[in-house]
Design a protein around this motif. Structure first.
Motif, PDB file in Angstrom:
ATOM      1  N   ARG A 108     -47.815 -14.052  18.609  1.00 29.20           N
ATOM      2  CA  ARG A 108     -49.225 -13.780  18.358  1.00 29.20           C
ATOM      3  C   ARG A 108     -49.454 -12.480  17.591  1.00 29.20           C
ATOM      4  O   ARG A 108     -50.563 -12.240  17.104  1.00 29.20           O
ATOM      5  CB  ARG A 108     -50.009 -13.735  19.681  1.00 29.20           C
ATOM      6  CG  ARG A 108     -49.947 -14.999  20.508  1.00 29.20           C
ATOM      7  CD  ARG A 108     -50.328 -16.234  19.727  1.00 29.20           C
ATOM      8  NE  ARG A 108     -51.626 -16.125  19.080  1.00 29.20           N
ATOM      9  CZ  ARG A 108     -52.140 -17.053  18.279  1.00 29.20           C
ATOM     10  NH1 ARG A 108     -51.439 -18.140  17.982  1.00 29.20           N
ATOM     11  NH2 ARG A 108     -53.341 -16.886  17.750  1.00 29.20           N
ATOM     12  N   ASP A 161     -52.962 -21.429  13.266  1.00 28.92           N
ATOM     13  CA  ASP A 161     -54.280 -20.802  13.257  1.00 28.92           C
ATOM     14  C   ASP A 161     -54.302 -19.467  12.524  1.00 28.92           C
ATOM     15  O   ASP A 161     -55.159 -18.619  12.776  1.00 28.92           O
ATOM     16  CB  ASP A 161     -54.790 -20.621  14.697  1.00 28.92           C
ATOM     17  CG  ASP A 161     -53.833 -19.823  15.572  1.00 28.92           C
ATOM     18  OD1 ASP A 161     -52.726 -19.475  15.101  1.00 28.92           O
ATOM     19  OD2 ASP A 161     -54.182 -19.547  16.741  1.00 28.92           O
ATOM     20  N   ARG A 162     -53.375 -19.290  11.606  1.00 23.86           N
ATOM     21  CA  ARG A 162     -53.307 -18.105  10.774  1.00 23.86           C
ATOM     22  C   ARG A 162     -53.070 -18.520   9.324  1.00 23.86           C
ATOM     23  O   ARG A 162     -52.487 -19.573   9.079  1.00 23.86           O
ATOM     24  CB  ARG A 162     -52.177 -17.189  11.262  1.00 23.86           C
ATOM     25  CG  ARG A 162     -52.539 -16.439  12.548  1.00 23.86           C
ATOM     26  CD  ARG A 162     -51.344 -16.167  13.423  1.00 23.86           C
ATOM     27  NE  ARG A 162     -50.959 -17.316  14.220  1.00 23.86           N
ATOM     28  CZ  ARG A 162     -49.863 -17.366  14.982  1.00 23.86           C
ATOM     29  NH1 ARG A 162     -49.050 -16.331  15.043  1.00 23.86           N
ATOM     30  NH2 ARG A 162     -49.596 -18.439  15.695  1.00 23.86           N
ATOM     31  N   SER A 191     -61.099 -11.477  11.437  1.00 17.61           N
ATOM     32  CA  SER A 191     -61.251 -12.008  12.792  1.00 17.61           C
ATOM     33  C   SER A 191     -60.312 -13.192  12.986  1.00 17.61           C
ATOM     34  O   SER A 191     -60.449 -14.209  12.296  1.00 17.61           O
ATOM     35  CB  SER A 191     -62.687 -12.481  13.017  1.00 17.61           C
ATOM     36  OG  SER A 191     -62.765 -13.345  14.140  1.00 17.61           O
ATOM     37  N   THR A 229     -60.286 -15.260  15.343  1.00 18.59           N
ATOM     38  CA  THR A 229     -61.077 -16.391  15.818  1.00 18.59           C
ATOM     39  C   THR A 229     -61.754 -17.090  14.651  1.00 18.59           C
ATOM     40  O   THR A 229     -61.734 -18.326  14.545  1.00 18.59           O
ATOM     41  CB  THR A 229     -62.132 -15.922  16.837  1.00 18.59           C
ATOM     42  OG1 THR A 229     -61.483 -15.304  17.938  1.00 18.59           O
ATOM     43  CG2 THR A 229     -62.965 -17.095  17.335  1.00 18.59           C
ATOM     44  N   SER A 250     -59.163 -19.023  12.594  1.00 20.72           N
ATOM     45  CA  SER A 250     -58.754 -20.236  13.303  1.00 20.72           C
ATOM     46  C   SER A 250     -59.830 -21.308  13.247  1.00 20.72           C
ATOM     47  O   SER A 250     -59.542 -22.486  12.991  1.00 20.72           O
ATOM     48  CB  SER A 250     -58.432 -19.887  14.764  1.00 20.72           C
ATOM     49  OG  SER A 250     -58.138 -21.042  15.507  1.00 20.72           O
ATOM     50  N   LEU A 251     -61.084 -20.925  13.459  1.00 19.84           N
ATOM     51  CA  LEU A 251     -62.177 -21.902  13.451  1.00 19.84           C
ATOM     52  C   LEU A 251     -62.375 -22.514  12.063  1.00 19.84           C
ATOM     53  O   LEU A 251     -62.632 -23.720  11.936  1.00 19.84           O
ATOM     54  CB  LEU A 251     -63.466 -21.238  13.928  1.00 19.84           C
ATOM     55  CG  LEU A 251     -63.520 -20.866  15.416  1.00 19.84           C
ATOM     56  CD1 LEU A 251     -64.719 -19.976  15.695  1.00 19.84           C
ATOM     57  CD2 LEU A 251     -63.558 -22.116  16.288  1.00 19.84           C
ATOM     58  N   ALA A 276     -68.676 -23.816  16.230  1.00 19.38           N
ATOM     59  CA  ALA A 276     -67.774 -22.772  15.757  1.00 19.38           C
ATOM     60  C   ALA A 276     -68.497 -21.436  15.627  1.00 19.38           C
ATOM     61  O   ALA A 276     -67.967 -20.385  16.012  1.00 19.38           O
ATOM     62  CB  ALA A 276     -67.166 -23.180  14.417  1.00 19.38           C
ATOM     63  N   VAL A 316     -69.017 -19.628  18.918  1.00 22.96           N
ATOM     64  CA  VAL A 316     -67.799 -18.948  19.387  1.00 22.96           C
ATOM     65  C   VAL A 316     -67.566 -17.672  18.584  1.00 22.96           C
ATOM     66  O   VAL A 316     -67.324 -16.594  19.139  1.00 22.96           O
ATOM     67  CB  VAL A 316     -66.582 -19.889  19.280  1.00 22.96           C
ATOM     68  CG1 VAL A 316     -65.289 -19.136  19.604  1.00 22.96           C
ATOM     69  CG2 VAL A 316     -66.752 -21.078  20.220  1.00 22.96           C
ATOM     70  N   ALA A 317     -67.647 -17.776  17.249  1.00 26.96           N
ATOM     71  CA  ALA A 317     -67.359 -16.620  16.390  1.00 26.96           C
ATOM     72  C   ALA A 317     -68.320 -15.472  16.648  1.00 26.96           C
ATOM     73  O   ALA A 317     -67.937 -14.296  16.647  1.00 26.96           O
ATOM     74  CB  ALA A 317     -67.413 -17.042  14.926  1.00 26.96           C
ATOM     75  N   THR A 329     -67.464 -12.799  19.412  1.00 30.45           N
ATOM     76  CA  THR A 329     -66.186 -12.091  19.410  1.00 30.45           C
ATOM     77  C   THR A 329     -66.355 -10.601  19.127  1.00 30.45           C
ATOM     78  O   THR A 329     -67.277 -10.188  18.412  1.00 30.45           O
ATOM     79  CB  THR A 329     -65.238 -12.683  18.351  1.00 30.45           C
ATOM     80  OG1 THR A 329     -65.849 -12.542  17.055  1.00 30.45           O
ATOM     81  CG2 THR A 329     -64.956 -14.148  18.629  1.00 30.45           C
ATOM     82  N   HIS A 341     -66.519  -9.795  15.346  1.00 29.30           N
ATOM     83  CA  HIS A 341     -67.837  -9.901  14.706  1.00 29.30           C
ATOM     84  C   HIS A 341     -68.668  -8.643  14.973  1.00 29.30           C
ATOM     85  O   HIS A 341     -69.268  -8.074  14.053  1.00 29.30           O
ATOM     86  CB  HIS A 341     -68.570 -11.139  15.223  1.00 29.30           C
ATOM     87  CG  HIS A 341     -70.020 -11.183  14.856  1.00 29.30           C
ATOM     88  ND1 HIS A 341     -70.457 -11.248  13.550  1.00 29.30           N
ATOM     89  CD2 HIS A 341     -71.149 -11.138  15.630  1.00 29.30           C
ATOM     90  CE1 HIS A 341     -71.774 -11.260  13.522  1.00 29.30           C
ATOM     91  NE2 HIS A 341     -72.220 -11.183  14.768  1.00 29.30           N
TER      92      HIS A 341
END
Length: 268
Positions: free
Chosen positions: A52, A103-104, A209, A211, A214-215, A237, A240-241, A244, A247
């Motif tokens: 990670r 997710d990257r 970010s 997240t 990934s989204l 999405a 969720v973002a 964070t 954000h």
């Protein structure tokens, strides 16, 4: 078949400043796929997926080529039935799913040949940058095969169904300037600038970010068969973002007139 511990390293994994560089390193065969390279690439992708601390990936080839596709000498010597062919492709699809759903961000840096499975592998990246001497070919039909390594999924999403049909059925070479026009390649750089630029793009995402990245990747991979589903996915999405820390920090930086955590690096 699984690569033995004594097998030569044909895939190098190096991590620097949270960026992993995966290098196909069998230049005498233009980095063509054989079972050893395939298994080592699968191992490297699994390692990246588990770590990670890695925030972005550069995928490239050594010796002036990206990947010339499947090793035809290896393929020609195989004596396997249809069930074994499915098993062979199933092994590929296992690590390919891990790469496509990573997710990257993944940046492919392509020099020289990206043919057959090599072209398909480049298409698994989020960004493809190349040198003017790079070339791409869906060359499978020339040896009586169909595109694999995910090309039926990825290529039409990049160039559209009509152009994908033409490239797959012709098997013709696509030079770097045409690949840029078709949207296969996003940037062209001199050979000596290719890897530094790929690394700079990947490195910039250490400030993004995770997240949001990934989204975005998940939404684009899933697609949406209807407007209602697309808007619903967007709302989910964004909810969720918006919650964070990334954000909140970016908004605070903007209001304080500080540099934002993420900024796309300008090309020199």
């Amino acid at each position: 078949m699984t690569a033995s511990p004594e097998a030569r390293r044909m895939v190098r994994l190096e991590v620097r400043e949270q960026v992993a560089t995966l290098t196909l390193d069998c230049p005498e065969k233009r980095n063509a796929f054989d079972l050893v390279l395939r298994d080592q690439l699968a191992e490297a992708v699994r390692t990246v997926r588990r770590d990670r601390d890695i925030r972005a990936v550069v995928l490239t080839g050594a010796g002036g080529h990206f990947c010339a596709g499947g090793d035809l000498r290896n393929i020609g010597s195989l004596q396997i039935d249809s069930g074994q062919w499915r098993e062979r492709l199933g092994n590929v699809h296992e690590w390919l799913r891990d790469l496509l759903t990573l997710d990257r961000p993944v940046v492919a840096a392509v020099d020289g040949a990206a043919a057959g499975a090599g072209f398909s592998l480049a298409l698994a990246a989020d960004f493809v940058i190349a040198t003017p001497r790079a070339w791409f070919a869906m060359s499978f039909i020339k040896v009586g095969l169909v595109p694999d390594v995910g090309a039926f999924y990825t290529l039409p999403r990049v160039v559209g169904v009509q152009r994908a049909r033409e490239l797959m059925l012709s098997g013709r070479d696509v030079r770097a300037d045409e690949a840029l026009r078709l949207g296969i390649v996003t940037e062209l750089h001199a050979p000596e600038a290719l890897l530094p630029r790929a690394w700079a793009i990947a490195r910039s995402f250490t400030g993004a970010s995770p997240t949001a990245v990934s989204l975005i990747k998940r939404a684009l991979a899933d697609g949406a068969p209807s407007l209602a589903q697309a808007l619903d996915a967007e709302a989910n999405a964004q909810t969720v973002a918006a919650g964070t820390p990334a954000h909140r920090e970016a908004v605070a930086a903007f209001l304080d007139k500080r540099p934002l955590p993420f900024s796309w690096p300008s090309a020199a």
